[in-house]
Design a protein around this motif. Sequence first.
Motif, PDB file in Angstrom:
ATOM      1  N   UNK A 171       0.829  -1.206   0.000  1.00 19.86           N
ATOM      2  CA  UNK A 171       0.000   0.000   0.000  1.00 19.86           C
ATOM      3  C   UNK A 171       0.864   1.258   0.000  1.00 19.86           C
ATOM      4  N   UNK A 172       1.891   1.284   0.829  1.00 18.66           N
ATOM      5  CA  UNK A 172       2.772   2.466   0.901  1.00 18.66           C
ATOM      6  C   UNK A 172       3.463   2.696  -0.440  1.00 18.66           C
ATOM      7  N   UNK A 173       4.037   1.637  -1.015  1.00 18.40           N
ATOM      8  CA  UNK A 173       4.680   1.766  -2.326  1.00 18.40           C
ATOM      9  C   UNK A 173       3.703   2.259  -3.377  1.00 18.40           C
ATOM     10  N   UNK A 174       2.513   1.666  -3.421  1.00 13.26           N
ATOM     11  CA  UNK A 174       1.555   2.013  -4.468  1.00 13.26           C
ATOM     12  C   UNK A 174       0.957   3.402  -4.285  1.00 13.26           C
ATOM     13  N   UNK A 175       0.765   3.857  -3.062  1.00  9.53           N
ATOM     14  CA  UNK A 175       0.213   5.199  -2.867  1.00  9.53           C
ATOM     15  C   UNK A 175       1.246   6.251  -3.280  1.00  9.53           C
ATOM     16  N   UNK A 176       2.520   6.006  -2.969  1.00  9.51           N
ATOM     17  CA  UNK A 176       3.583   6.924  -3.410  1.00  9.51           C
ATOM     18  C   UNK A 176       3.661   6.921  -4.935  1.00  9.51           C
ATOM     19  N   UNK A 177       3.625   5.745  -5.530  1.00  6.98           N
ATOM     20  CA  UNK A 177       3.699   5.615  -6.985  1.00  6.98           C
ATOM     21  C   UNK A 177       2.470   6.237  -7.651  1.00  6.98           C
ATOM     22  N   UNK A 220       0.609  20.388 -36.902  1.00 10.78           N
ATOM     23  CA  UNK A 220       1.490  21.326 -36.203  1.00 10.78           C
ATOM     24  C   UNK A 220       2.930  21.084 -36.611  1.00 10.78           C
ATOM     25  N   UNK A 221       3.716  22.127 -36.530  1.00 13.43           N
ATOM     26  CA  UNK A 221       5.138  22.033 -36.828  1.00 13.43           C
ATOM     27  C   UNK A 221       5.991  22.563 -35.694  1.00 13.43           C
ATOM     28  N   UNK A 222       5.364  22.979 -34.602  1.00 10.66           N
ATOM     29  CA  UNK A 222       6.096  23.619 -33.520  1.00 10.66           C
ATOM     30  C   UNK A 222       6.842  22.616 -32.640  1.00 10.66           C
ATOM     31  N   UNK A 223       6.176  21.514 -32.303  1.00 13.90           N
ATOM     32  CA  UNK A 223       6.760  20.534 -31.394  1.00 13.90           C
ATOM     33  C   UNK A 223       7.615  19.541 -32.179  1.00 13.90           C
ATOM     34  N   UNK A 224       8.919  19.544 -31.891  1.00 16.66           N
ATOM     35  CA  UNK A 224       9.766  18.474 -32.410  1.00 16.66           C
ATOM     36  C   UNK A 224       9.432  17.219 -31.615  1.00 16.66           C
ATOM     37  N   UNK A 225       9.523  16.083 -32.233  1.00 17.04           N
ATOM     38  CA  UNK A 225       9.271  14.803 -31.563  1.00 17.04           C
ATOM     39  C   UNK A 225       7.810  14.687 -31.098  1.00 17.04           C
ATOM     40  N   UNK A 226       6.897  15.125 -31.933  1.00 17.12           N
ATOM     41  CA  UNK A 226       5.471  15.123 -31.602  1.00 17.12           C
ATOM     42  C   UNK A 226       4.966  13.726 -31.229  1.00 17.12           C
ATOM     43  N   UNK A 227       5.289  12.746 -32.047  1.00 15.43           N
ATOM     44  CA  UNK A 227       4.836  11.377 -31.779  1.00 15.43           C
ATOM     45  C   UNK A 227       5.370  10.831 -30.471  1.00 15.43           C
ATOM     46  N   UNK A 228       6.630  11.119 -30.186  1.00 15.69           N
ATOM     47  CA  UNK A 228       7.231  10.637 -28.939  1.00 15.69           C
ATOM     48  C   UNK A 228       6.590  11.319 -27.727  1.00 15.69           C
ATOM     49  N   UNK A 229       6.291  12.596 -27.842  1.00 16.64           N
ATOM     50  CA  UNK A 229       5.636  13.302 -26.733  1.00 16.64           C
ATOM     51  C   UNK A 229       4.230  12.765 -26.488  1.00 16.64           C
ATOM     52  N   UNK A 230       3.517  12.459 -27.559  1.00 16.75           N
ATOM     53  CA  UNK A 230       2.201  11.838 -27.400  1.00 16.75           C
ATOM     54  C   UNK A 230       2.317  10.459 -26.746  1.00 16.75           C
ATOM     55  N   UNK A 231       3.344   9.709 -27.129  1.00 16.24           N
ATOM     56  CA  UNK A 231       3.554   8.386 -26.529  1.00 16.24           C
ATOM     57  C   UNK A 231       3.880   8.502 -25.044  1.00 16.24           C
ATOM     58  N   UNK A 232       4.719   9.466 -24.686  1.00 17.87           N
ATOM     59  CA  UNK A 232       5.055   9.681 -23.273  1.00 17.87           C
ATOM     60  C   UNK A 232       3.789   9.993 -22.481  1.00 17.87           C
ATOM     61  N   UNK A 233       2.948  10.862 -23.033  1.00 13.56           N
ATOM     62  CA  UNK A 233       1.704  11.215 -22.357  1.00 13.56           C
ATOM     63  C   UNK A 233       0.781  10.003 -22.218  1.00 13.56           C
ATOM     64  N   UNK A 234       0.624   9.258 -23.291  1.00  7.89           N
ATOM     65  CA  UNK A 234      -0.261   8.091 -23.263  1.00  7.89           C
ATOM     66  C   UNK A 234       0.208   7.013 -22.302  1.00  7.89           C
ATOM     67  N   UNK A 235       1.501   6.712 -22.319  1.00  8.76           N
ATOM     68  CA  UNK A 235       2.022   5.701 -21.405  1.00  8.76           C
ATOM     69  C   UNK A 235       1.971   6.170 -19.959  1.00  8.76           C
ATOM     70  N   UNK A 236       2.119   7.474 -19.728  1.00  5.69           N
ATOM     71  CA  UNK A 236       2.013   7.984 -18.357  1.00  5.69           C
ATOM     72  C   UNK A 236       0.611   7.734 -17.804  1.00  5.69           C
ATOM     73  N   UNK A 237      -0.407   7.989 -18.605  1.00  5.10           N
ATOM     74  CA  UNK A 237      -1.773   7.729 -18.165  1.00  5.10           C
ATOM     75  C   UNK A 237      -2.034   6.230 -18.028  1.00  5.10           C
ATOM     76  N   UNK A 238      -1.496   5.431 -18.937  1.00 11.83           N
ATOM     77  CA  UNK A 238      -1.662   3.972 -18.851  1.00 11.83           C
ATOM     78  C   UNK A 238      -1.040   3.426 -17.565  1.00 11.83           C
ATOM     79  N   UNK A 239       0.156   3.877 -17.251  1.00 12.37           N
ATOM     80  CA  UNK A 239       0.817   3.411 -16.027  1.00 12.37           C
ATOM     81  C   UNK A 239       0.033   3.855 -14.805  1.00 12.37           C
ATOM     82  N   UNK A 240      -0.476   5.076 -14.823  1.00 19.47           N
ATOM     83  CA  UNK A 240      -1.284   5.545 -13.692  1.00 19.47           C
ATOM     84  C   UNK A 240      -2.526   4.669 -13.516  1.00 19.47           C
ATOM     85  N   UNK A 241      -3.176   4.286 -14.623  1.00 16.95           N
ATOM     86  CA  UNK A 241      -4.346   3.410 -14.542  1.00 16.95           C
ATOM     87  C   UNK A 241      -3.955   2.054 -13.944  1.00 16.95           C
ATOM     88  N   UNK A 242      -2.834   1.491 -14.382  1.00 13.30           N
ATOM     89  CA  UNK A 242      -2.367   0.206 -13.828  1.00 13.30           C
ATOM     90  C   UNK A 242      -2.054   0.321 -12.332  1.00 13.30           C
TER      91      UNK A 242
END
Length: 172
Positions: free
Chosen positions: A90-96, A120-142
Amino acid sequence: MGAGSDSTVRRAHPILFGSLILFSIIEMCIAAWLTARYNSRHDYPFGSVRARVRYILFCSIWTIFMGTVFLVFFFVTALGSVMTSVAAHFIFLIITFILWIAAAAAITESLGGGLSCSHQNYFAYCGQLNAVEGFAWLIWILVTITLIMVIIRGISVARSGGGYGDSMTPEA
């Protein structure tokens, strides 16, 4: 056989922690690549994006390391170790949980909720930034699902007369 039963815990623990570790490794690779690019080329769109990608890198390393420790202890010393107790989980998971909700919300805010890479042309690495965002939410759900399972197991252990310091799985 409910969510707090012994056989469910024995099956679900490795699956949930293995998934957390796997997706955290993927997130770490993407965030580390972005961090290396931002450090060498200085082409980050805003300082906030660079800082938040670094924070996600930290969160993914934290989750990989601690998740692996809990997974190994679950298999090696399922009984009698503090690291296999309901309270330690519980302690590990609440911190995480707190780390990942902050990471996912921060990168989402920095990107304005997500990027449309074809418009858009402003953000370099657009696909990677979207992936970072998506995986962050996926990990939070897990992490949230795992935390709920640990809470259910804690209630089950407490009702059967044990304490929160008891192991996630009882003696066979």
